[in-house]
Scaffold this active site. Structure first.
Site, PDB file in Angstrom:
ATOM      1  N   ASP A  87       0.901  -1.311  -0.285  1.00 20.11           N
ATOM      2  CA  ASP A  87       0.078  -0.022   0.060  1.00 20.11           C
ATOM      3  C   ASP A  87       0.944   1.378   0.062  1.00 20.11           C
ATOM      4  OD1 ASP A  87      -2.350   1.879   0.669  1.00 20.11           O
ATOM      5  OD2 ASP A  87      -1.106   1.726   2.783  1.00 20.11           O
TER       6      ASP A  87
ATOM      7  N   ASP B 278      -0.056   5.134   0.922  1.00 24.99           N
ATOM      8  CA  ASP B 278      -0.283   6.126   2.104  1.00 24.99           C
ATOM      9  C   ASP B 278      -0.451   5.493   3.465  1.00 24.99           C
ATOM     10  OD1 ASP B 278      -2.486   7.733  -0.365  1.00 24.99           O
ATOM     11  OD2 ASP B 278      -0.541   8.663   0.485  1.00 24.99           O
TER      12      ASP B 278
ATOM     13  N   GLU C 273     -14.119  10.778  -2.533  1.00 26.01           N
ATOM     14  CA  GLU C 273     -14.974  10.249  -1.577  1.00 26.01           C
ATOM     15  C   GLU C 273     -15.067  10.753  -0.424  1.00 26.01           C
ATOM     16  OE1 GLU C 273     -12.898   8.605  -3.608  1.00 26.01           O
ATOM     17  OE2 GLU C 273     -14.012   7.407  -4.736  1.00 26.01           O
TER      18      GLU C 273
END
Ligand code: XBP
Ligand code: MG
Length: 258
Positions: A9, A11, A55
């Protein structure tokens, strides 16, 4: 099945990018858009439960800014502000010192030397993922990353498994041949639902997240000379002073053995 790929991943995992990177970029975007909104460090931690910058903006506008923006299309606002945010973030990336978390460079180099593929699975936008990772990892290590799956490649962001499912498809391997490294519950659930075993290094904002489904939770991957803390381990594997390739291979074997 042996370990064929480790999927990182971005962040919070490769680097702590949220507080001084994304959050500051969102605030610059609000100002550029003519809004007085400003997300402080604590409030941003709450908003991080929503994956995806656009989002997150839509959630914020719907939840906290309904009265002030009566009649305005929050989806359109979120999209416009998000574009400004990503431009601001690219400027921040160029000027801010952003260090990789302990053990990221070491582990990526171990994996590369052993011929194990290094992939990326992030909710973040490709437009900033490339400059960020080139800056943090260097261009040579950036070139070794394949595939790089970003929020632009999916219809459904984490915790949906689509990001990791696309990574497995592009890698051409099964879930049992990969291990994911994440920092958040949303990321853990995305990997878990794609049936990929997950190692968690909680990021500073998300230390209190529930990581029950993780195969291993450590405070850091660690570098030589820095002892790490094993927070939880689903399998009886010994973690030396750092999370090494050998540790991940033992973890993959333990998962296969069940
Ligand atoms: C964390 C995210 C990202 C960033 C903002 O991504 O949720 O959305 O907070 O980036 P990761 P964008 O999966 O790497 O932990 O604004 O580009 O979405
Ligand atoms: Mg993350």
């Amino acid at each position: 099945m042996s370990l064929k790929a480790v999927i990182f991943d971005v962040d919070g995992t490769i680097a702590e990018t949220e507080r001084d990177g994304h959050r500051v970029a969102f605030n610059r975007a609000f100002e550029a858009f003519g809004l007085e909104d400003c997300w402080d460090e604590e409030f941003y931690g709450e908003l991080l439960q929503v994956s995806g910058g656009q989002e997150r903006l839509k959630y914020y506008l719907d939840t906290y800014r309904t009265s002030e923006n009566v009649g305005r299309d929050h989806q359109q606002m979120a999209s416009a502000i998000h574009k400004l945010k990503n431009s601001a973030l690219i400027d921040i990336i160029e000027n801010l010192e952003i260090l990789p978390r302990p053990g990221i460079i070491r582990l990526m180099d171990e994996l590369y030397q052993a011929g194990i593929t290094i992939a990326i699975a992030t909710t973040g936008s490709r437009v900033w993922v490339e400059p960020l990772l080139k800056k943090i990892l260097g261009s040579q290590r950036w070139e070794r990353l394949c595939p790089v799956v970003t929020g632009d490649d999916v219809d459904r962001k984490k915790p949906d498994p689509q990001t990791y499912e696309i990574a497995l498809f592009r890698l051409g391997i099964t879930a049992s041949e990969a291990i994911a490294i994440e920092d958040s519950r949303n990321g853990l659930l995305s990997a878990f639902r794609a049936e990929i075993s997950c190692v968690i290094t909680p990021s500073s904002y998300l230390k209190k997240d529930d990581y029950s489904e993780a195969a291993l939770v450590v405070n850091e991957l660690g570098d030589p000379g820095e002892s790490i803390q094993v927070i939880s381990s689903r399998y009886e594997i010994s973690v030396d002073t750092v999370v090494s390739l050998e540790c991940l291979q033992k973890l993959a074997q333990a998962v296969k053995a069940g």
